[in-house]
Design an enzyme around this catalytic site. Structure first.
Site, PDB file in Angstrom:
ATOM      1  N   ASP A  60       0.897  -8.180   4.072  1.00  0.00           N
ATOM      2  CA  ASP A  60       1.544  -8.055   2.769  1.00  0.00           C
ATOM      3  C   ASP A  60       2.994  -8.538   2.862  1.00  0.00           C
ATOM      4  O   ASP A  60       3.772  -8.035   3.669  1.00  0.00           O
ATOM      5  CB  ASP A  60       1.477  -6.558   2.411  1.00  0.00           C
ATOM      6  CG  ASP A  60       1.760  -6.279   0.966  1.00  0.00           C
ATOM      7  OD1 ASP A  60       1.632  -7.198   0.146  1.00  0.00           O
ATOM      8  OD2 ASP A  60       2.095  -5.118   0.654  1.00  0.00           O
ATOM      9  N   ASP A  89       1.118  -6.204  -8.329  1.00  0.00           N
ATOM     10  CA  ASP A  89       0.243  -5.032  -8.143  1.00  0.00           C
ATOM     11  C   ASP A  89      -0.450  -4.610  -9.437  1.00  0.00           C
ATOM     12  O   ASP A  89       0.191  -4.498 -10.495  1.00  0.00           O
ATOM     13  CB  ASP A  89       1.059  -3.831  -7.644  1.00  0.00           C
ATOM     14  CG  ASP A  89       1.481  -4.002  -6.195  1.00  0.00           C
ATOM     15  OD1 ASP A  89       1.391  -5.136  -5.671  1.00  0.00           O
ATOM     16  OD2 ASP A  89       1.904  -3.008  -5.598  1.00  0.00           O
TER      17      ASP A  89
HETATM   18  C1  GLA Z   1       2.575  -3.764  -2.005  1.00  0.00           C
HETATM   19  C2  GLA Z   1       1.116  -4.184  -2.159  1.00  0.00           C
HETATM   20  C3  GLA Z   1       0.281  -2.930  -2.447  1.00  0.00           C
HETATM   21  C4  GLA Z   1       0.429  -1.937  -1.308  1.00  0.00           C
HETATM   22  C5  GLA Z   1       1.898  -1.609  -1.088  1.00  0.00           C
HETATM   23  C6  GLA Z   1       2.117  -0.792   0.184  1.00  0.00           C
HETATM   24  O1  GLA Z   1       3.111  -3.268  -3.184  1.00  0.00           O
HETATM   25  O2  GLA Z   1       0.976  -5.115  -3.183  1.00  0.00           O
HETATM   26  O3  GLA Z   1      -1.071  -3.305  -2.603  1.00  0.00           O
HETATM   27  O4  GLA Z   1      -0.141  -2.481  -0.149  1.00  0.00           O
HETATM   28  O5  GLA Z   1       2.687  -2.778  -0.974  1.00  0.00           O
HETATM   29  O6  GLA Z   1       3.458  -0.471   0.384  1.00  0.00           O
END
Ligand code: GLA
Length: 392
Positions: free
Chosen positions: A150, A209
């Site tokens: 990520d 997200d």
């Molecule tokens: C980002 C990702 C989420 C999750 C968070 C974890 O926002 O897009 O899906 O994995 O980090 O901190």
């Protein structure tokens, strides 16, 4: 470094994994950061088994951010958080595998994970920057089968990382371990990853997200309507983890969300708490007919046509026949009419349908022949899945 081609076509061999979209469960949408620990996650795993979710195909159990101890060990390796994961990640992975799951973990290419930025997780140096080989080796030694990697502003803190390169580093490190690890790239669709990430990863996030609301589902749908031809066996557009079963969506909205992700050929990572899931959500998530569409081996994502303002028709070719999904994004119910072998909306012809076409149930049990009624009503934010199979 590999050269990326201008047409986005893959010019390197990557491990041939995820030939159909990965299915599983991820801890983030329901537990976020501080609320995960090993005994709770094993209860979740047991609930996935008992509810029939594992059997339905949800076999990749992913522990998202915040599994890590706040600092690396003296050997430089990542460690499990000692209070919440006292047995360590390898032991937890083994427990998951003994129940029939694959084991997934979370990492980041820069110096920080996202929880260190957005959830004040008080870690130091938990990103893999400069330690990609060591971390890949650690993951492989723990038996990790899936890595969500990520972005988390990895170019900050003096790393000077660039998007494809940062993800390539971990791809090469994972491949060098010799362990087959499904590699999930997450940079929120910022750099059109569908044009480059197939070179390295087996799936890539396409949007920021997902949120627990209808507007978020609609907005992800709008993105996927434009990129459906950039996904297929071994490399999938990832519409983000499911919010099905979490508060914030009505039952019609949850059903449309699930059906859309099946039509997108998107990975399905359940994001609810299966320990407390109601029977309706269990039925939806284990809906075999929709899951069969999601997992169709052709791997062609549905394309979208607007048939009227607020009414979309998604069409997905399948190994046998095709499937349609009519989505009512408007604020009022609509009627789809069936007459003389064709369906129409508001007196406008949508398409002819074969006599064998069936309306697929969302929460219910058995499909119904489309010819059974002359009007099919779709509630506001609801959908109507239709399976069109020409009998040979
Ligand atoms: C980002 C990702 C989420 C999750 C968070 C974890 O926002 O897009 O899906 O994995 O980090 O901190």
């Amino acid at each position: 470094m590999n050269q990326l081609s201008l047409d986005g076509a893959s010019h390197r061999e990557k491990p041939p994994l995820a030939l159909t979209p990965p299915l599983g469960w991820n801890s983030w949408n329901c537990f976020r950061c501080y609320d995960i620990n090993e005994s709770k996650l094993l209860e979740v795993a047991d609930a996935l088994v008992d509810s029939g979710m594992l059997q339905a195909g949800y076999d990749t159990f992913v522990i998202d951010d915040c599994w890590q101890a706040y600092a690396r060990g003296s050997d430089g390796r990542l460690k499990a958080h000692p209070r919440r994961f006292p047995s360590g990640m390898q032991a937890l992975g083994a427990e998951l595998k003994s129940r029939g799951f694959k084991f997934g973990l979370y990492g980041s290419p820069g110096r920080k994970t996202c929880a260190m930025i957005y959830d004040r997780y008080p870690g130091r140096g938990l990103g893999s920057y400069g330690r990609e080989d060591l971390d890949a080796e650690t993951f492989a030694a723990w038996g990790v089968d899936f890595l969500k990697y990520d972005w988390c502003e990895a170019d900050e803190d003096g790393t000077d990382l660039k998007y494809p390169d940062a993800f390539e580093r971990m791809a090469l490190a994972l491949e060098a371990t010799g362990r087959p690890i499904v590699y999930s790239i997450s940079e929120y669709g910022r750099t059109q990853p569908w044009a480059w990430a197939g070179e390295y990863g087996h799936m890539w996030r396409t949007t920021p997200d997902i949120e627990k609301n209808w507007a978020s589902v609609v907005s992800i749908g709008e993105t996927h309507a434009k990129i459906s031809n950039h996904s297929g066996p071994g490399g999938w557009n990832d519409a983000d983890m499911l919010q099905v079963g979490n508060p914030g969506l009505s039952s019609d909205e949850a059903a449309t969300h699930f059906a859309l992700w099946c039509f997108f050929a998107a990975p399905l990572m359940a994001g609810n708490d299966p320990r407390t899931m109601g029977e309706d959500i269990r039925k939806l998530l284990t809906n075999q007919r929709l899951l069969r569409i999601n997992q169709d081996p052709l791997g062609i994502a549905a394309s979208c046509a607007e048939i009227a303002p607020g009414v979309d028709l998604w069409t997905r070719p399948l190994v046998q026949g095709e499937a349609w999904l009519i989505v009512n994004k408007s604020e009022h119910p609509i009627d789809i009419e069936y007459r003389s072998g064709a369906i129409s909306f508001d007196r406008r012809l949508i398409a002819p349908v074969p006599a064998q076409a069936q309306i697929l149930p969302l929460y219910g049990e058995s499909p119904a022949a489309i010819s059974e009624r002359s009007v099919w009503s779709i509630p506001s934010h609801g959908c109507l899945p239709i399976s069109c199979r020409e009998d040979k």
